[in-house]
Write a protein that holds these residues in place. Structure first.
Motif, short mmCIF file in Angstrom:
data_model
loop_
_atom_site.label_atom_id
_atom_site.label_comp_id
_atom_site.label_asym_id
_atom_site.label_seq_id
_atom_site.Cartn_x
_atom_site.Cartn_y
_atom_site.Cartn_z
N THR A 140 -72.96 38.30 -15.00
CA THR A 140 -71.72 37.88 -15.66
C THR A 140 -72.01 37.28 -17.02
OG1 THR A 140 -70.69 37.43 -13.52
CG2 THR A 140 -69.67 36.42 -15.44
N TYR A 141 -73.04 36.45 -17.11
CA TYR A 141 -73.40 35.85 -18.39
C TYR A 141 -73.83 36.93 -19.39
CZ TYR A 141 -73.70 31.67 -15.42
OH TYR A 141 -73.44 30.66 -14.53
N ALA A 142 -74.69 37.84 -18.92
CA ALA A 142 -75.18 38.90 -19.80
C ALA A 142 -74.03 39.78 -20.29
CB ALA A 142 -76.22 39.75 -19.07
N SER A 143 -73.12 40.13 -19.38
CA SER A 143 -72.00 40.99 -19.74
C SER A 143 -71.03 40.28 -20.68
CB SER A 143 -71.27 41.43 -18.47
OG SER A 143 -70.18 42.27 -18.78
N THR A 144 -70.80 39.00 -20.44
CA THR A 144 -69.88 38.24 -21.29
C THR A 144 -70.39 38.15 -22.72
OG1 THR A 144 -69.10 36.93 -19.41
CG2 THR A 144 -68.76 36.01 -21.62
N TYR A 145 -71.69 37.92 -22.87
CA TYR A 145 -72.26 37.79 -24.21
C TYR A 145 -72.75 39.12 -24.79
CZ TYR A 145 -71.99 32.75 -23.67
OH TYR A 145 -71.52 31.46 -23.51
N GLY A 146 -72.68 40.18 -23.99
CA GLY A 146 -73.06 41.50 -24.49
C GLY A 146 -74.53 41.60 -24.85
N VAL A 147 -75.39 40.94 -24.08
CA VAL A 147 -76.82 40.97 -24.37
C VAL A 147 -77.59 41.04 -23.05
CG1 VAL A 147 -76.95 38.45 -24.41
CG2 VAL A 147 -78.73 39.78 -25.53
N GLY A 148 -78.59 41.92 -22.98
CA GLY A 148 -79.44 42.01 -21.80
C GLY A 148 -78.73 42.44 -20.54
N GLU A 149 -77.64 43.22 -20.66
CA GLU A 149 -76.89 43.62 -19.47
C GLU A 149 -77.72 44.48 -18.53
OE1 GLU A 149 -72.65 44.74 -20.06
OE2 GLU A 149 -73.07 44.41 -22.18
N ARG A 150 -78.40 45.47 -19.08
CA ARG A 150 -79.23 46.35 -18.25
C ARG A 150 -80.39 45.55 -17.64
NH1 ARG A 150 -80.73 51.88 -18.08
NH2 ARG A 150 -82.07 52.09 -16.25
N LEU A 151 -80.96 44.66 -18.41
CA LEU A 151 -82.03 43.81 -17.92
C LEU A 151 -81.56 42.97 -16.74
CD1 LEU A 151 -84.71 42.24 -18.00
CD2 LEU A 151 -83.81 40.94 -19.94
N ALA A 152 -80.41 42.33 -16.89
CA ALA A 152 -79.89 41.48 -15.81
C ALA A 152 -79.55 42.30 -14.58
CB ALA A 152 -78.66 40.72 -16.30
N ARG A 153 -78.86 43.42 -14.77
CA ARG A 153 -78.44 44.24 -13.63
C ARG A 153 -79.62 44.75 -12.84
NH1 ARG A 153 -76.66 50.03 -14.80
NH2 ARG A 153 -78.86 50.26 -14.34
N ASP A 154 -80.61 45.30 -13.54
CA ASP A 154 -81.77 45.87 -12.84
C ASP A 154 -82.63 44.78 -12.20
OD1 ASP A 154 -80.80 48.24 -13.76
OD2 ASP A 154 -82.54 48.77 -14.99
N ALA A 155 -82.81 43.65 -12.91
CA ALA A 155 -83.63 42.57 -12.36
C ALA A 155 -83.00 41.98 -11.11
CB ALA A 155 -83.84 41.48 -13.42
N ILE A 156 -81.68 41.82 -11.12
CA ILE A 156 -80.98 41.30 -9.95
C ILE A 156 -81.11 42.27 -8.78
CG2 ILE A 156 -78.71 40.74 -8.99
CD1 ILE A 156 -77.97 39.79 -11.86
N LEU A 157 -80.87 43.55 -9.04
CA LEU A 157 -80.91 44.56 -7.99
C LEU A 157 -82.30 44.68 -7.39
CD1 LEU A 157 -79.48 46.82 -6.43
CD2 LEU A 157 -80.08 48.38 -8.30
N VAL A 158 -83.31 44.82 -8.23
CA VAL A 158 -84.68 45.03 -7.74
C VAL A 158 -85.21 43.76 -7.06
CG1 VAL A 158 -87.05 45.60 -8.38
CG2 VAL A 158 -85.14 46.78 -9.49
N SER A 159 -84.95 42.60 -7.65
CA SER A 159 -85.44 41.36 -7.03
C SER A 159 -84.78 41.10 -5.68
CB SER A 159 -85.20 40.16 -7.96
OG SER A 159 -83.83 39.85 -8.09
N THR A 160 -83.52 41.51 -5.55
CA THR A 160 -82.83 41.36 -4.26
C THR A 160 -83.49 42.21 -3.19
OG1 THR A 160 -80.73 40.86 -5.36
CG2 THR A 160 -80.61 41.57 -3.06
#
Length: 306
Positions: free
Chosen positions: A271-291
């Motif tokens: 949500t933070y990454a998407s709101t600020y328009g920075v690192g969205e792919r990084l956040a999405r993939d890191a969250i998914l893979v780390s989960t």
């Protein structure tokens, strides 16, 4: 093991619903953006306020929380150092540092604490630490990286007060510290609004997976791998070393800090990454893979230290 699987199952179901919504287009082309803005500007600040306003701030001062804080700082510091050397930028590096050390202590940490640790309150210190300190600092850095640092010094210093996430957290802490009791007619609607936060974040995350490429590909591969390695292996390892070697924790206390440190990156980071328009792919993939990776890690930690 039951607690680990239960917590992950709950999250997986809600994300899957979001994926189906995105696949079928039920919320329209702006569905993800609307959910993200709802969570960031309204629901999450309300949730943070209600959580902190009724919290016991004394739980912050404990050796277990100190272990969590130090392990978080250690892995985040590693990512920041690499980000500076690689020139990833302030905003992108901030998101990556969060994905390296900001654990999912809420919607995943609570059920795991109940079923694995036997006490939901054990995640409270971590939750408070992240809400009171990490979140305001991170969103302030993101604000400043987006141009919020322009203008006079007083405007820069007041940056946290212009951010709804930081404002909700600080307001909740102020109420808890003052000992005031918010009247039910005021607290109840705020609580109701705050209850939308976690579902909105998970649904938006599920929608973001629709039509996207597989993780660990493209230009974000190295930052994602670094963040995942630090989150799933580095942070629990550092927490174990500090807890057992420096603070002398044993038994249930040692299990507590290592399990909470081994939790995956929190979904609200997207949500933070998407709101600020920075690192969205990084956040999405890191969250998914780390989960995904954290499942065997948590099972192993529970088996060895439990």
């Amino acid at each position: 093991m039951q607690g680990v699987l239960t917590g992950f199952a709950v999250i997986a179901v809600v994300i899957a619903v979001g994926y189906v919504l995105g696949l079928r287009g039920h919320l329209g082309p702006q569905g993800r953006e609307v959910l993200t803005r709802l969570a960031f500007h309204v629901a999450s600040p309300a949730l943070l306020f209600t959580t902190l306003a009724t919290a016991d701030l004394s739980v912050v001062f404990s050796s277990r929380l100190l272990v969590t804080a130090l392990s978080t700082a250690a892995v985040a510091g590693v990512f920041v150092a690499v980000g500076v050397v690689r020139g990833w930028g302030v905003g992108r590096t901030t998101i990556g540092a969060l994905c390296s050390g900001y654990v999912n202590s809420g919607n995943l940490g609570i059920p795991i604490a109940v079923y694995v640790l036997g006490d939901a309150s054990l995640v409270a210190p971590v939750l408070l630490f992240q809400l009171v300190l990490v979140t305001p600092v991170a969103v302030t850095l993101l604000d400043l990286s987006q141009g919020g640092g322009k203008g006079p010094l007083w405007r820069v210093l007041l940056t946290p007060l212009r951010n709804p996430i930081a404002l909700g957290s600080l307001a909740g802490v102020a109420v808890a510290a003052s000992g005031l009791r918010v009247p039910a007619p005021v607290m109840d609607p705020v609580t109701l609004i705050g209850n939308m936060s976690v579902p909105a974040v998970l649904l938006a995350f599920g929608i973001s997976l629709c039509g996207s490429t597989m993780p660990l590909r493209g230009t974000e591969r190295r930052p994602v791998l670094l963040a995942v390695a630090l989150k799933t292996v580095g942070q629990p390892a550092v927490a174990w070393a500090l807890a057992s070697g420096v603070f002398g924790l044993r038994g249930a206390q040692l299990l507590d800090v290592v399990v909470t440190s081994a939790l995956p990156a929190a979904q609200n980071l997207y949500t933070y990454a998407s709101t600020y328009g920075v690192g969205e792919r990084l956040a999405r993939d890191a969250i998914l893979v780390s989960t995904v990776v954290s499942v065997p890690v948590l099972v192993g930690v529970a088996a060895v230290l439990g």
